[in-house]
Scaffold this motif. Sequence first.
Motif, PDB file in Angstrom:
ATOM      1  N   LEU A  85       0.804  -1.126  -0.068  1.00  0.00           N
ATOM      2  CA  LEU A  85       0.073  -0.141   0.036  1.00  0.00           C
ATOM      3  C   LEU A  85       0.990   1.233  -0.028  1.00  0.00           C
ATOM      4  N   LEU A  86       0.591   2.193  -0.995  1.00  0.00           N
ATOM      5  CA  LEU A  86       1.283   3.286  -1.019  1.00  0.00           C
ATOM      6  C   LEU A  86       0.761   4.297   0.157  1.00  0.00           C
ATOM      7  N   ARG A  87       1.628   4.942   1.105  1.00  0.00           N
ATOM      8  CA  ARG A  87       1.419   5.789   2.076  1.00  0.00           C
ATOM      9  C   ARG A  87       1.991   7.095   2.030  1.00  0.00           C
ATOM     10  N   GLY A  88       3.164   7.300   1.588  1.00  0.00           N
ATOM     11  CA  GLY A  88       3.805   8.527   1.470  1.00  0.00           C
ATOM     12  C   GLY A  88       4.378   8.814   2.947  1.00  0.00           C
ATOM     13  N   PRO A  89       5.214   9.927   2.967  1.00  0.00           N
ATOM     14  CA  PRO A  89       5.954  10.427   4.161  1.00  0.00           C
ATOM     15  C   PRO A  89       4.898  10.868   5.383  1.00  0.00           C
ATOM     16  N   ARG A  90       3.793  11.141   4.872  1.00  0.00           N
ATOM     17  CA  ARG A  90       2.682  11.890   5.998  1.00  0.00           C
ATOM     18  C   ARG A  90       1.487  10.991   5.858  1.00  0.00           C
ATOM     19  N   TRP A  91       1.505   9.904   5.445  1.00  0.00           N
ATOM     20  CA  TRP A  91       0.460   8.873   5.353  1.00  0.00           C
ATOM     21  C   TRP A  91      -0.803   9.416   4.548  1.00  0.00           C
ATOM     22  N   SER A  92      -0.360  10.097   3.538  1.00  0.00           N
ATOM     23  CA  SER A  92      -1.595  10.814   2.894  1.00  0.00           C
ATOM     24  C   SER A  92      -1.711  10.396   1.314  1.00  0.00           C
ATOM     25  N   ALA A  93      -0.888   9.665   0.923  1.00  0.00           N
ATOM     26  CA  ALA A  93      -0.654   9.234  -0.703  1.00  0.00           C
ATOM     27  C   ALA A  93      -2.002   8.769  -0.994  1.00  0.00           C
ATOM     28  N   GLY A  94      -2.268   9.003  -2.011  1.00  0.00           N
ATOM     29  CA  GLY A  94      -3.811   8.321  -2.675  1.00  0.00           C
ATOM     30  C   GLY A  94      -5.067   9.349  -2.686  1.00  0.00           C
ATOM     31  N   GLU A  95      -4.515  10.466  -2.490  1.00  0.00           N
ATOM     32  CA  GLU A  95      -5.698  11.654  -2.580  1.00  0.00           C
ATOM     33  C   GLU A  95      -5.831  12.120  -3.956  1.00  0.00           C
ATOM     34  N   VAL A  96      -6.460  10.965  -4.656  1.00  0.00           N
ATOM     35  CA  VAL A  96      -6.636  11.299  -6.236  1.00  0.00           C
ATOM     36  C   VAL A  96      -7.607  12.268  -6.633  1.00  0.00           C
ATOM     37  N   GLY A  97      -8.716  12.355  -5.415  1.00  0.00           N
ATOM     38  CA  GLY A  97      -9.894  13.185  -5.471  1.00  0.00           C
ATOM     39  C   GLY A  97      -9.290  14.615  -5.976  1.00  0.00           C
ATOM     40  N   HIS A  98      -8.326  14.970  -5.595  1.00  0.00           N
ATOM     41  CA  HIS A  98      -7.684  16.289  -5.624  1.00  0.00           C
ATOM     42  C   HIS A  98      -6.583  16.541  -6.741  1.00  0.00           C
ATOM     43  N   MET A  99      -6.714  15.720  -7.787  1.00  0.00           N
ATOM     44  CA  MET A  99      -6.028  15.994  -8.877  1.00  0.00           C
ATOM     45  C   MET A  99      -6.812  16.856  -9.834  1.00  0.00           C
ATOM     46  N   VAL A 100      -6.012  17.916 -10.083  1.00  0.00           N
ATOM     47  CA  VAL A 100      -6.852  18.877 -10.891  1.00  0.00           C
ATOM     48  C   VAL A 100      -7.002  18.574 -12.451  1.00  0.00           C
ATOM     49  N   LEU A 101      -8.185  18.410 -12.922  1.00  0.00           N
ATOM     50  CA  LEU A 101      -8.494  17.989 -14.369  1.00  0.00           C
ATOM     51  C   LEU A 101      -8.996  19.154 -15.150  1.00  0.00           C
ATOM     52  N   ASP A 102      -9.538  20.187 -14.587  1.00  0.00           N
ATOM     53  CA  ASP A 102     -10.036  21.452 -15.226  1.00  0.00           C
ATOM     54  C   ASP A 102      -9.716  22.562 -14.409  1.00  0.00           C
ATOM     55  N   PRO A 103      -8.656  23.274 -14.493  1.00  0.00           N
ATOM     56  CA  PRO A 103      -8.417  24.569 -13.666  1.00  0.00           C
ATOM     57  C   PRO A 103      -9.299  25.548 -13.746  1.00  0.00           C
ATOM     58  N   GLN A 104     -10.157  25.556 -14.597  1.00  0.00           N
ATOM     59  CA  GLN A 104     -11.360  26.491 -14.782  1.00  0.00           C
ATOM     60  C   GLN A 104     -12.786  25.948 -14.272  1.00  0.00           C
ATOM     61  N   GLY A 105     -12.586  25.000 -13.635  1.00  0.00           N
ATOM     62  CA  GLY A 105     -13.897  24.162 -13.097  1.00  0.00           C
ATOM     63  C   GLY A 105     -14.534  24.838 -11.669  1.00  0.00           C
ATOM     64  N   PRO A 106     -15.263  24.000 -11.142  1.00  0.00           N
ATOM     65  CA  PRO A 106     -15.749  24.414  -9.873  1.00  0.00           C
ATOM     66  C   PRO A 106     -14.860  24.304  -8.722  1.00  0.00           C
ATOM     67  N   ASP A 107     -15.298  24.911  -7.781  1.00  0.00           N
ATOM     68  CA  ASP A 107     -14.490  25.122  -6.343  1.00  0.00           C
ATOM     69  C   ASP A 107     -14.525  23.668  -5.887  1.00  0.00           C
ATOM     70  N   CYS A 108     -13.322  23.313  -5.214  1.00  0.00           N
ATOM     71  CA  CYS A 108     -13.324  22.092  -4.434  1.00  0.00           C
ATOM     72  C   CYS A 108     -13.232  22.550  -2.859  1.00  0.00           C
ATOM     73  N   THR A 109     -13.574  21.486  -2.107  1.00  0.00           N
ATOM     74  CA  THR A 109     -13.311  21.850  -0.602  1.00  0.00           C
ATOM     75  C   THR A 109     -11.845  21.898  -0.077  1.00  0.00           C
ATOM     76  N   CYS A 110     -10.843  21.255  -0.788  1.00  0.00           N
ATOM     77  CA  CYS A 110      -9.523  21.694  -0.572  1.00  0.00           C
ATOM     78  C   CYS A 110      -8.890  23.038  -1.030  1.00  0.00           C
ATOM     79  N   GLY A 111      -9.604  23.809  -1.547  1.00  0.00           N
ATOM     80  CA  GLY A 111      -9.310  25.229  -1.881  1.00  0.00           C
ATOM     81  C   GLY A 111      -9.006  25.273  -3.144  1.00  0.00           C
ATOM     82  N   SER A 112      -8.693  24.093  -4.052  1.00  0.00           N
ATOM     83  CA  SER A 112      -8.392  24.304  -5.559  1.00  0.00           C
ATOM     84  C   SER A 112      -9.614  24.349  -6.359  1.00  0.00           C
ATOM     85  N   LYS A 113      -9.529  24.307  -7.628  1.00  0.00           N
ATOM     86  CA  LYS A 113     -10.629  24.329  -8.644  1.00  0.00           C
ATOM     87  C   LYS A 113     -10.397  23.197  -9.478  1.00  0.00           C
ATOM     88  N   GLY A 114     -11.518  22.615  -9.992  1.00  0.00           N
ATOM     89  CA  GLY A 114     -11.676  21.848 -11.016  1.00  0.00           C
ATOM     90  C   GLY A 114     -11.035  20.376 -10.644  1.00  0.00           C
TER      91      GLY A 114
END
Length: 315
Positions: A147-176
Motif C-alpha cells: 500500500l502506498l502511504r507517503g511520508p505523511r500517510w496521505s498518498a492516494g488523495e486522487v480526488g484532488h488531482m486537478v482536471l479542469d483548472p477553470q472548473g468548480p471550487d473544491c473543498t481543498c481550496g483548488s478548482k476543478g
Amino acid sequence: MMETVLVGIDLGGTNAQGAAALDGKIIRQEKIPTRSQLGAEAVLDDLARLALELAGGRKIAALGLGVPGLLDLERGLCVFSGNLGWDNVPVKAKLEEKTGAPVFMDNDVRVAAAGELARGLAQGCKDFIYLTVGTGIGSGIFIDGHLLRGPRWSAGEVGHMVLDPQGPDCTCGSKGCLEALASATAIAREGRAAAAANPDSILNTLAADPRDIDAALVFEAAAAGDAVAARVVETAMTWLGIGVANLVNIFNPRLVVIGGGVSLAGERLLAPVRTQVERYSMPVQRETVSIRTSALGDAAGVAGALELARRGLEG
C-alpha cells in the motif's frame, strides 16, 4: 480462559459500522449513527460502546478502525477530518483507554482497499487501485502488494488531482479537482442546477424540494429516461473516466475497483469510465487492466478494519 475476538469499525460521517470476528468468522455486526455534532469525545465514547457490544462480553484482542481524514499514524492522531469536524484528536490513545484493547487505525479509504484485498475482487492481486466515489473521492493504491502511504500517510488523495483548472471550487481550496467534478456531491450540485434550468425535467417531480435532489435521485431520473439528468450523469462519469485513465497511465494496475455510493450505479458508471480509459490510457496500460465495481459495497470498510486488527495483532 476468556475467549477473544477481533473487532473492526468503519467510521463514517453519517454512520459507524462494525463487526466482531471469532476464528476468522464474523459473529456479530452493528451500525450506529455518528453523532459528530456532539464533539470528538462523544463519538469516541460511542465507538468504544459499539466495540464492547460487538465483543459480547469477550475480550477484544485488537480493534481495527478506519477514520475519514488525514492521520498521524505514529502518534495515533486524526490530524484533520472535515466530515467529523476533528482537529488533532488522539483517537488511538482515547479508544485504547476506553476499551482496554490495542487499537490499529488508518484512513478509511485505505482500510476499505485492504478489505477488497482480503475479501473482495482484489484477492490475489498485487497491483490494484481501490477508488471510492461518494461524498468525496479517495483511493488506496497497491503496487507489488504494498500500500502506498507517503511520508505523511496521505498518498492516494486522487480526488484532488486537478482536471479542469477553470472548473468548480473544491473543498481543498483548488478548482476543478476530480472530486469537484465527479463525486456524489458534484452530481447533486449539478443536478440541482439542471433542474432549476429545466422546469420540465422529472428531477422536479421526483424531488418535493430542489434541495432534496441528491446523486441517487439524479441517477434515478437518468434511468427513467430524463435527458437532463442523463447529461449530468454522463458528464460526471466522463470526468471520472478521465481520472481513472490518468491513474491507469501512472500506476499500470491490473485492476481498478470502484466503491462508494456512486458505484451502485453499476453499468451507468462503468460504461463511460471504460470509454475514457480506452480513449486516454496508453495501449500497453489499458490492455492489462480490468475495471469493476466493488462486490463488497459498503462492507469493504468493515472487512478492511478487521484485517487491520488481525495484522496489527500479528505484528
